[in-house]
Design a protein around this motif. Structure first.
Motif, mmCIF file in Angstrom:
data_model
loop_
_atom_site.group_PDB
_atom_site.id
_atom_site.type_symbol
_atom_site.label_atom_id
_atom_site.label_comp_id
_atom_site.label_asym_id
_atom_site.label_seq_id
_atom_site.Cartn_x
_atom_site.Cartn_y
_atom_site.Cartn_z
ATOM 1 N N THR A 188 0.834 -1.202 0.000
ATOM 2 C CA THR A 188 0.000 0.000 0.000
ATOM 3 C C THR A 188 0.869 1.253 0.000
ATOM 4 O O THR A 188 2.006 1.243 0.488
ATOM 5 N N THR A 189 0.310 2.317 -0.542
ATOM 6 C CA THR A 189 0.955 3.625 -0.491
ATOM 7 C C THR A 189 -0.135 4.695 -0.471
ATOM 8 O O THR A 189 -1.308 4.399 -0.698
ATOM 9 N N ILE A 190 0.252 5.928 -0.220
ATOM 10 C CA ILE A 190 -0.689 7.038 -0.079
ATOM 11 C C ILE A 190 -0.629 7.942 -1.308
ATOM 12 O O ILE A 190 0.452 8.259 -1.805
ATOM 13 N N VAL A 191 -1.803 8.351 -1.786
ATOM 14 C CA VAL A 191 -1.902 9.351 -2.852
ATOM 15 C C VAL A 191 -2.686 10.535 -2.305
ATOM 16 O O VAL A 191 -3.781 10.364 -1.735
ATOM 17 N N PHE A 192 -2.128 11.729 -2.463
ATOM 18 C CA PHE A 192 -2.757 12.941 -1.944
ATOM 19 C C PHE A 192 -3.588 13.636 -3.015
ATOM 20 O O PHE A 192 -3.428 13.398 -4.212
ATOM 21 N N GLU B 60 -5.510 5.708 0.445
ATOM 22 C CA GLU B 60 -4.532 4.635 0.371
ATOM 23 C C GLU B 60 -4.881 3.736 -0.808
ATOM 24 O O GLU B 60 -6.037 3.374 -1.000
ATOM 25 N N ILE B 61 -3.868 3.389 -1.597
ATOM 26 C CA ILE B 61 -4.085 2.478 -2.722
ATOM 27 C C ILE B 61 -3.191 1.256 -2.554
ATOM 28 O O ILE B 61 -2.205 1.289 -1.812
ATOM 29 N N THR B 62 -3.551 0.195 -3.232
ATOM 30 C CA THR B 62 -2.735 -1.012 -3.222
ATOM 31 C C THR B 62 -1.929 -1.081 -4.517
ATOM 32 O O THR B 62 -2.321 -0.526 -5.547
ATOM 33 N N TYR B 63 -0.795 -1.763 -4.454
ATOM 34 C CA TYR B 63 0.006 -1.942 -5.661
ATOM 35 C C TYR B 63 0.842 -3.207 -5.516
ATOM 36 O O TYR B 63 1.024 -3.740 -4.417
ATOM 37 N N ASP B 64 1.326 -3.694 -6.657
ATOM 38 C CA ASP B 64 2.270 -4.806 -6.652
ATOM 39 C C ASP B 64 3.399 -4.476 -7.622
ATOM 40 O O ASP B 64 3.497 -3.344 -8.111
ATOM 41 N N MET B 65 4.220 -5.454 -7.911
ATOM 42 C CA MET B 65 5.397 -5.245 -8.748
ATOM 43 C C MET B 65 5.060 -4.689 -10.130
ATOM 44 O O MET B 65 5.860 -3.976 -10.732
ATOM 45 N N ALA B 66 3.867 -4.978 -10.636
ATOM 46 C CA ALA B 66 3.513 -4.611 -12.009
ATOM 47 C C ALA B 66 2.530 -3.443 -12.096
ATOM 48 O O ALA B 66 2.131 -3.056 -13.187
ATOM 49 N N THR B 67 2.139 -2.847 -10.976
ATOM 50 C CA THR B 67 1.150 -1.760 -10.992
ATOM 51 C C THR B 67 1.740 -0.490 -11.585
ATOM 52 O O THR B 67 2.825 -0.052 -11.205
ATOM 53 N N THR B 68 1.011 0.106 -12.512
ATOM 54 C CA THR B 68 1.454 1.331 -13.169
ATOM 55 C C THR B 68 0.618 2.528 -12.708
ATOM 56 O O THR B 68 -0.379 2.378 -12.003
ATOM 57 N N VAL B 69 1.038 3.711 -13.123
ATOM 58 C CA VAL B 69 0.298 4.939 -12.823
ATOM 59 C C VAL B 69 -1.145 4.824 -13.312
ATOM 60 O O VAL B 69 -2.085 5.193 -12.617
ATOM 61 N N SER B 70 -1.317 4.288 -14.519
ATOM 62 C CA SER B 70 -2.664 4.116 -15.074
ATOM 63 C C SER B 70 -3.523 3.223 -14.178
ATOM 64 O O SER B 70 -4.700 3.523 -13.931
#
Length: 384
Positions: A276-280, A288-298
């Motif tokens: 997880t990381t934070i987007v303001f 808070e959003i989730t992501y993995d190794m392949a998650t892109t900005v889109s």
């Protein structure tokens, strides 16, 4: 554990990412490895003639016969077999004696427990020895030993081995192709379920961080598709093959990672855990959003849009917000810099770059964060 690996979110829309990377120079209609702009199709080279019939699942490899160093590999393999006195060296399902005077292209692409004497593909001679070492890493990851069964590698050991593979292949297109050829070889006609699952696990990890070239990618995607939708495929292998197929679609579109995925990212993909990381937002609220190794900005923008019920999300994007704080003084709000991010930029790369920038800053503190706002048009910033 492989059972924990969940299906990846995949981006099926296809647009060309023109962001420059060391191995993917910017181009209008294709990237450095020759992908079409939509990343969805692979060109089919002119087929070469094979002197022997091969199974249907290898049909996609026939047009690429000239990219494999078949004669050189099999000659060296023959010498290696003769010197060790081993029989049944390659794993084949075909009926008949395993000890033959000559081996074939099909043998070359079958699972084997012993080291390879040279690369599978025709690559720069300076990289051949490295290619054979990569195969040794694959064998270790799978828990394969030529003489006897060894204990499966622990999670920590597997993470370390994957890191080594990424370090040597991520920014070298030739070795990326070679590693995919080697892993697909080790998943074909593999008689041991434990080895097979580990091979597919490794294929999924590599596909999530880097694509093969267009030609090798055509063969690989066809092979993975056949396994993923095969009626007799083991259920656990099928999940991994489906995840690999989706990961390939995403990495073909976005290109290879700029930064070597960190330990946390590798472990998360192996265990099925989302990071997880934070987007303001501009008003300093955040999600808070989730992501993995392949998650892109889109991917991240689409997830955020779902969280905040934003229907017009195509007009929004993520920006990198940089702010400098000197000493104990609070930063000037007007001192913020917004940098637009390419849709195909990996979230993992961005966060690694943020950390590196913070580590490099001296005498002043550099704050970097992700922020969602409307894209810039005609040089002016449109407000939320």
């Amino acid at each position: 554990m492989a059972q924990s690996i969940r299906s990846s979110r995949s981006s099926f829309s296809s647009t060309n990412g023109n962001e420059e990377t060391p191995m993917h120079p910017s181009a209008s209609f294709c990237n450095g490895d020759g992908y079409d702009s939509d990343g969805s199709n692979f060109a089919t080279p002119i087929p070469a003639t094979l002197s022997t019939a091969i199974p249907a699942e290898l049909a996609g490899a026939i047009p690429l016969i000239n990219k494999f160093q078949v004669e050189g590999f099999l000659k060296l393999m023959q010498k290696q077999i003769q010197s060790t006195g081993k029989r049944g060296f390659f794993s084949k399902k075909s009926v008949g004696p395993q000890v033959r005077e000559k081996f074939t292209f099909e043998d070359m692409l079958c699972f084997q427990k012993d080291a390879i004497p040279t690369s599978l593909l025709k690559i720069n001679s300076d990289l051949v020895s490295r290619a054979t070492k990569l195969f040794q890493i694959i064998l270790k990851y799978m828990g394969v030993d030529s003489s006897e069964r060894v204990a499966p590698a622990s999670l920590d050991e597997r993470i370390e081995l994957v890191g080594k593979l990424f370090k040597h292949t991520l920014k070298r297109a030739e070795l990326r192709d070679e590693i995919f050829a080697q892993i697909s070889k080790q998943t074909r006609n593999n008689p041991d379920r434990q080895y097979l699952i580990k091979g597919w696990e490794l294929m999924y990890l590599c596909a999530s961080s880097m694509p093969p070239s267009k030609d090798i990618g055509g063969y690989l995607s066809e092979y993975v598709h056949n396994v993923a939708y095969g009626s007799s495929t083991d259920s656990e292998v099928q999940i991994l093959a489906l995840n690999t197929l989706n990961a390939l679609k995403r990495s073909v579109k976005a290109g290879p990672r700029h930064m070597i995925p960190g330990r946390e990212e590798i472990e998360a993909l192996l265990t099925g855990r989302k990071l997880t990381t934070i987007v303001f937002f501009l008003d300093e609220t955040f999600e808070e959003i989730t992501y993995d190794m392949a998650t892109t900005v889109s991917d991240a923008v689409e997830e955020l849009a779902g969280i905040i019920k934003l229907s017009a999300f195509p007009s929004f994007s993520l920006f990198e917000c940089r702010k400098v704080v000197s000493g104990s003084k609070s930063s000037d709000p007007g001192n913020e810099e917004y940098i637009g991010l390419d849709d195909n930029k990996y979230i993992g790369d961005l966060l690694a770059e943020f950390k590196a920038a913070k580590d490099r800053s001296k005498g002043e503190i550099l704050h970097c964060k992700l922020i969602l706002k409307k894209k810039s048009y005609f040089g002016s910033q449109m407000k939320l």
